[in-house]
Design a protein around this motif. Structure first.
Motif, PDB file in Angstrom:
ATOM      1  N   MET A 249      46.882 -67.780 -34.216  1.00 54.46           N
ATOM      2  CA  MET A 249      47.760 -68.716 -34.918  1.00 54.46           C
ATOM      3  C   MET A 249      47.744 -70.074 -34.229  1.00 54.46           C
ATOM      4  O   MET A 249      47.607 -70.149 -33.007  1.00 54.46           O
ATOM      5  CB  MET A 249      49.179 -68.176 -34.974  1.00 54.46           C
ATOM      6  CG  MET A 249      49.343 -67.097 -36.017  1.00 54.46           C
ATOM      7  SD  MET A 249      51.050 -66.590 -36.170  1.00 54.46           S
ATOM      8  CE  MET A 249      51.214 -65.568 -34.719  1.00 54.46           C
ATOM      9  N   PRO A 250      47.893 -71.128 -35.012  1.00 53.78           N
ATOM     10  CA  PRO A 250      47.955 -72.464 -34.413  1.00 53.78           C
ATOM     11  C   PRO A 250      49.262 -72.646 -33.652  1.00 53.78           C
ATOM     12  O   PRO A 250      50.137 -71.775 -33.672  1.00 53.78           O
ATOM     13  CB  PRO A 250      47.886 -73.394 -35.628  1.00 53.78           C
ATOM     14  CG  PRO A 250      48.424 -72.587 -36.756  1.00 53.78           C
ATOM     15  CD  PRO A 250      48.025 -71.168 -36.470  1.00 53.78           C
ATOM     16  N   GLN A 251      49.376 -73.766 -32.992  1.00 49.62           N
ATOM     17  CA  GLN A 251      50.597 -74.096 -32.277  1.00 49.62           C
ATOM     18  C   GLN A 251      51.792 -74.094 -33.228  1.00 49.62           C
ATOM     19  O   GLN A 251      51.702 -74.530 -34.365  1.00 49.62           O
ATOM     20  CB  GLN A 251      50.455 -75.479 -31.640  1.00 49.62           C
ATOM     21  CG  GLN A 251      49.410 -75.540 -30.547  1.00 49.62           C
ATOM     22  CD  GLN A 251      49.845 -74.788 -29.311  1.00 49.62           C
ATOM     23  OE1 GLN A 251      50.813 -75.166 -28.655  1.00 49.62           O
ATOM     24  NE2 GLN A 251      49.151 -73.708 -28.983  1.00 49.62           N
ATOM     25  N   TYR A 252      52.896 -73.563 -32.740  1.00 49.76           N
ATOM     26  CA  TYR A 252      54.119 -73.531 -33.538  1.00 49.76           C
ATOM     27  C   TYR A 252      54.725 -74.933 -33.632  1.00 49.76           C
ATOM     28  O   TYR A 252      54.546 -75.763 -32.738  1.00 49.76           O
ATOM     29  CB  TYR A 252      55.140 -72.597 -32.891  1.00 49.76           C
ATOM     30  CG  TYR A 252      55.051 -71.165 -33.359  1.00 49.76           C
ATOM     31  CD1 TYR A 252      53.831 -70.579 -33.695  1.00 49.76           C
ATOM     32  CD2 TYR A 252      56.197 -70.382 -33.465  1.00 49.76           C
ATOM     33  CE1 TYR A 252      53.756 -69.265 -34.124  1.00 49.76           C
ATOM     34  CE2 TYR A 252      56.131 -69.066 -33.891  1.00 49.76           C
ATOM     35  CZ  TYR A 252      54.905 -68.515 -34.210  1.00 49.76           C
ATOM     36  OH  TYR A 252      54.843 -67.217 -34.642  1.00 49.76           O
ATOM     37  N   ASN A 253      55.450 -75.165 -34.704  1.00 49.32           N
ATOM     38  CA  ASN A 253      56.279 -76.355 -34.841  1.00 49.32           C
ATOM     39  C   ASN A 253      57.546 -75.960 -35.586  1.00 49.32           C
ATOM     40  O   ASN A 253      57.605 -74.894 -36.204  1.00 49.32           O
ATOM     41  CB  ASN A 253      55.519 -77.477 -35.549  1.00 49.32           C
ATOM     42  CG  ASN A 253      54.707 -78.310 -34.564  1.00 49.32           C
ATOM     43  OD1 ASN A 253      55.244 -79.137 -33.843  1.00 49.32           O
ATOM     44  ND2 ASN A 253      53.397 -78.055 -34.513  1.00 49.32           N
ATOM     45  N   ILE A 254      58.560 -76.810 -35.486  1.00 47.20           N
ATOM     46  CA  ILE A 254      59.851 -76.418 -36.047  1.00 47.20           C
ATOM     47  C   ILE A 254      60.169 -77.176 -37.333  1.00 47.20           C
ATOM     48  O   ILE A 254      59.772 -78.316 -37.527  1.00 47.20           O
ATOM     49  CB  ILE A 254      60.998 -76.611 -35.025  1.00 47.20           C
ATOM     50  CG1 ILE A 254      61.091 -78.052 -34.537  1.00 47.20           C
ATOM     51  CG2 ILE A 254      60.838 -75.651 -33.865  1.00 47.20           C
ATOM     52  CD1 ILE A 254      62.290 -78.315 -33.614  1.00 47.20           C
TER      53      ILE A 254
ATOM     54  N   ARG B 195      70.192 -74.508 -32.140  1.00 46.72           N
ATOM     55  CA  ARG B 195      69.993 -73.071 -32.318  1.00 46.72           C
ATOM     56  C   ARG B 195      68.660 -72.876 -33.044  1.00 46.72           C
ATOM     57  O   ARG B 195      68.526 -73.232 -34.210  1.00 46.72           O
ATOM     58  CB  ARG B 195      71.144 -72.451 -33.115  1.00 46.72           C
ATOM     59  CG  ARG B 195      72.493 -72.617 -32.435  1.00 46.72           C
ATOM     60  CD  ARG B 195      73.616 -71.866 -33.135  1.00 46.72           C
ATOM     61  NE  ARG B 195      73.680 -72.152 -34.561  1.00 46.72           N
ATOM     62  CZ  ARG B 195      74.270 -73.220 -35.102  1.00 46.72           C
ATOM     63  NH1 ARG B 195      74.822 -74.130 -34.316  1.00 46.72           N
ATOM     64  NH2 ARG B 195      74.314 -73.391 -36.417  1.00 46.72           N
ATOM     65  N   VAL B 196      67.690 -72.317 -32.330  1.00 47.50           N
ATOM     66  CA  VAL B 196      66.337 -72.253 -32.861  1.00 47.50           C
ATOM     67  C   VAL B 196      65.829 -70.816 -32.900  1.00 47.50           C
ATOM     68  O   VAL B 196      66.029 -70.045 -31.957  1.00 47.50           O
ATOM     69  CB  VAL B 196      65.377 -73.147 -32.029  1.00 47.50           C
ATOM     70  CG1 VAL B 196      65.365 -72.755 -30.560  1.00 47.50           C
ATOM     71  CG2 VAL B 196      63.968 -73.127 -32.602  1.00 47.50           C
ATOM     72  N   ARG B 197      65.183 -70.472 -34.007  1.00 49.87           N
ATOM     73  CA  ARG B 197      64.503 -69.174 -34.076  1.00 49.87           C
ATOM     74  C   ARG B 197      63.177 -69.340 -33.346  1.00 49.87           C
ATOM     75  O   ARG B 197      62.278 -70.034 -33.803  1.00 49.87           O
ATOM     76  CB  ARG B 197      64.279 -68.770 -35.531  1.00 49.87           C
ATOM     77  CG  ARG B 197      63.667 -67.364 -35.698  1.00 49.87           C
ATOM     78  CD  ARG B 197      62.159 -67.352 -35.613  1.00 49.87           C
ATOM     79  NE  ARG B 197      61.647 -65.993 -35.624  1.00 49.87           N
ATOM     80  CZ  ARG B 197      60.405 -65.650 -35.311  1.00 49.87           C
ATOM     81  NH1 ARG B 197      59.533 -66.555 -34.934  1.00 49.87           N
ATOM     82  NH2 ARG B 197      60.030 -64.385 -35.354  1.00 49.87           N
ATOM     83  N   ALA B 198      63.069 -68.726 -32.172  1.00 52.41           N
ATOM     84  CA  ALA B 198      61.849 -68.823 -31.377  1.00 52.41           C
ATOM     85  C   ALA B 198      61.790 -67.633 -30.442  1.00 52.41           C
ATOM     86  O   ALA B 198      62.805 -67.229 -29.871  1.00 52.41           O
ATOM     87  CB  ALA B 198      61.835 -70.126 -30.573  1.00 52.41           C
ATOM     88  N   THR B 199      60.588 -67.065 -30.283  1.00 53.78           N
ATOM     89  CA  THR B 199      60.434 -65.892 -29.430  1.00 53.78           C
ATOM     90  C   THR B 199      59.524 -66.204 -28.252  1.00 53.78           C
ATOM     91  O   THR B 199      58.863 -67.239 -28.197  1.00 53.78           O
ATOM     92  CB  THR B 199      59.820 -64.722 -30.232  1.00 53.78           C
ATOM     93  OG1 THR B 199      58.516 -65.114 -30.701  1.00 53.78           O
ATOM     94  CG2 THR B 199      60.688 -64.347 -31.418  1.00 53.78           C
TER      95      THR B 199
ATOM     96  N   THR C  90      67.188 -74.479 -36.709  1.00 53.41           N
ATOM     97  CA  THR C  90      65.761 -74.749 -36.857  1.00 53.41           C
ATOM     98  C   THR C  90      64.983 -73.440 -36.688  1.00 53.41           C
ATOM     99  O   THR C  90      65.482 -72.478 -36.084  1.00 53.41           O
ATOM    100  CB  THR C  90      65.289 -75.760 -35.792  1.00 53.41           C
ATOM    101  OG1 THR C  90      65.675 -75.279 -34.495  1.00 53.41           O
ATOM    102  CG2 THR C  90      65.887 -77.125 -36.020  1.00 53.41           C
ATOM    103  N   VAL C  91      63.759 -73.452 -37.188  1.00 55.06           N
ATOM    104  CA  VAL C  91      62.897 -72.272 -37.074  1.00 55.06           C
ATOM    105  C   VAL C  91      61.527 -72.715 -36.584  1.00 55.06           C
ATOM    106  O   VAL C  91      60.937 -73.650 -37.122  1.00 55.06           O
ATOM    107  CB  VAL C  91      62.768 -71.534 -38.422  1.00 55.06           C
ATOM    108  CG1 VAL C  91      61.703 -70.441 -38.339  1.00 55.06           C
ATOM    109  CG2 VAL C  91      64.111 -70.938 -38.852  1.00 55.06           C
ATOM    110  N   ALA C  92      61.024 -72.029 -35.560  1.00 52.74           N
ATOM    111  CA  ALA C  92      59.690 -72.297 -35.034  1.00 52.74           C
ATOM    112  C   ALA C  92      58.714 -71.262 -35.583  1.00 52.74           C
ATOM    113  O   ALA C  92      58.900 -70.061 -35.366  1.00 52.74           O
ATOM    114  CB  ALA C  92      59.702 -72.247 -33.506  1.00 52.74           C
ATOM    115  N   PHE C  93      57.720 -71.737 -36.298  1.00 55.55           N
ATOM    116  CA  PHE C  93      56.695 -70.881 -36.891  1.00 55.55           C
ATOM    117  C   PHE C  93      55.372 -71.645 -36.917  1.00 55.55           C
ATOM    118  O   PHE C  93      55.332 -72.870 -36.804  1.00 55.55           O
ATOM    119  CB  PHE C  93      57.021 -70.562 -38.360  1.00 55.55           C
ATOM    120  CG  PHE C  93      57.877 -69.352 -38.609  1.00 55.55           C
ATOM    121  CD1 PHE C  93      57.867 -68.247 -37.770  1.00 55.55           C
ATOM    122  CD2 PHE C  93      58.685 -69.311 -39.742  1.00 55.55           C
ATOM    123  CE1 PHE C  93      58.650 -67.139 -38.039  1.00 55.55           C
ATOM    124  CE2 PHE C  93      59.471 -68.209 -40.018  1.00 55.55           C
ATOM    125  CZ  PHE C  93      59.462 -67.118 -39.173  1.00 55.55           C
ATOM    126  N   ALA C  94      54.301 -70.899 -37.148  1.00 55.44           N
ATOM    127  CA  ALA C  94      53.045 -71.526 -37.559  1.00 55.44           C
ATOM    128  C   ALA C  94      53.138 -71.817 -39.055  1.00 55.44           C
ATOM    129  O   ALA C  94      54.028 -71.310 -39.749  1.00 55.44           O
ATOM    130  CB  ALA C  94      51.867 -70.586 -37.265  1.00 55.44           C
TER     131      ALA C  94
END
Length: 336
Positions: free
Chosen positions: A143-148, A165-169, A202-206
């Motif tokens: 997967m590419p670098q995550y962004n929010i 408050r961010v969704r990030a693992t 916010t949510v961090a995903f590819a």
């Protein structure tokens, strides 16, 4: 005549049993829906069936066999033969491969992500780590670098990320925590609801996941260049199932990995080319973070988190420095 018929019938029956015995059917546990993230699994199933004349088939299940956080457990007990999971979902169960989730590793392309992942997967320590769960590492899900994505005022400085408050693992979550954000590791399938209900800002995903799990539908902005890292999501097989394969079926599986990855890269590349158009279509602002802010982020998050990871993993008896160096050396070789 009767004897001849009897022998023929027995031979036909034996052939029928032999044919049935040659057939192999695997169940594969993934989650969500078919998307760029699962295209190599789908391609692998297609290739293996083609190469074996339909004798080796894979049934890919999207959430019907297990929850995504329980896929490794399912593999360990032989509930299914193949599964995809992400290291950050249970770092204690797969500590070696969490080196690939450290923030700001400097991986720039999907091809580099494949190279560093497969180098780590081939390391004896990683293989022994996953063998505790009766799992064999087969291939990565690059997967590419995550962004929010988020709503309201863009979080385009470290000061604005304080309290976010961010969704990030995994390592990405640790990076955000280092700058004062509050990471939560809700699963990908829960991210939309978490954003909608205000559990996260916010949510961090590819990119593919922002599309598949619809967080982009709620977004007002997206950080184009934050690039704090990515998650590592292997595809593994149950060791007993792998070893039970016939030589031909095992060869069909092993020889299909590179082809499946190549298909994944081509498919994901097409998605990335369309991404700016998706943002425009959905009215999502593309936010570029100032390089000075990015430099501060890297200074706060990259070195301290890496050093802490090496110390923690070394204390567990793992060759942490060796694994980190392997990632760096592999990146150098890729760029030569």
């Amino acid at each position: 005549m009767t004897k001849l018929f009897g022998r023929a019938a027995v031979a036909a029956l034996a052939l029928g049993f032999a044919t049935e015995a040659m057939a192999t059917e695997w169940n594969v546990s993934v989650w969500g829906k078919r998307r760029a993230f699962t295209e190599h699994v789908e391609k692998l199933a297609e290739l293996v069936s083609e190469k074996t004349g339909g004798e080796f088939t894979m049934n890919v299940s999207y959430g019907g066999l297990s929850k995504n956080r329980e896929n490794l457990d399912g593999i360990s007990i032989g509930a299914f033969e193949m599964a995809q999971f992400c290291a950050g979902y249970h770092r204690d169960k797969n500590p070696t491969i969490t080196v690939l989730e450290l923030p700001f590793l400097g991986v720039n392309t999907l091809e580099e992500e494949v190279a560093v992942s497969h180098a780590v997967y081939a390391h004896p320590a990683a293989q022994a780590d996953l063998a505790r769960w009766n799992a064999k590492l087969l291939m990565t899900s690059p997967m590419p670098q995550y962004n929010i994505v988020g709503t309201g005022e863009p979080r385009d400085t470290l000061a604005k990320m304080d309290g976010m408050r961010v969704r990030a693992t995994g390592g990405i979550g640790n990076a955000f925590k280092a700058v004062g954000a509050v990471p939560t590791s809700v699963t990908a399938t829960e991210a939309y609801q978490a954003m909608e209900s205000g559990v996260v800002d916010t949510v961090a995903f590819a990119q593919h996941a922002h599309l598949s799990f619809r967080t982009i539908d709620q977004a007002e902005w997206w950080t184009a260049n934050l690039n704090p890292g990515t998650v590592n999501c292997p595809v593994v097989v149950n060791v007993d199932a792998y070893e039970a394969l016939s030589d031909d079926h095992r060869a069909a599986l092993d020889s299909s990995v590179d082809e499946a990855i190549a298909h994944y890269l081509e498919n994901y590349g097409a998605l990335l080319k369309k991404w700016d158009g998706v943002l425009e279509e959905k009215g999502v602002q593309k936010v570029m973070i100032d390089e000075a802010e990015l430099a501060k982020f890297r200074e706060i998050a990259a070195d301290p988190i890496r050093e802490q990871w090496i110390a923690d993993m070394s204390a567990q008896g793992l060759p942490a420095q060796e694994l980190y160096d392997l990632v760096m050396d592999t990146l150098k070789k890729q760029r030569m």
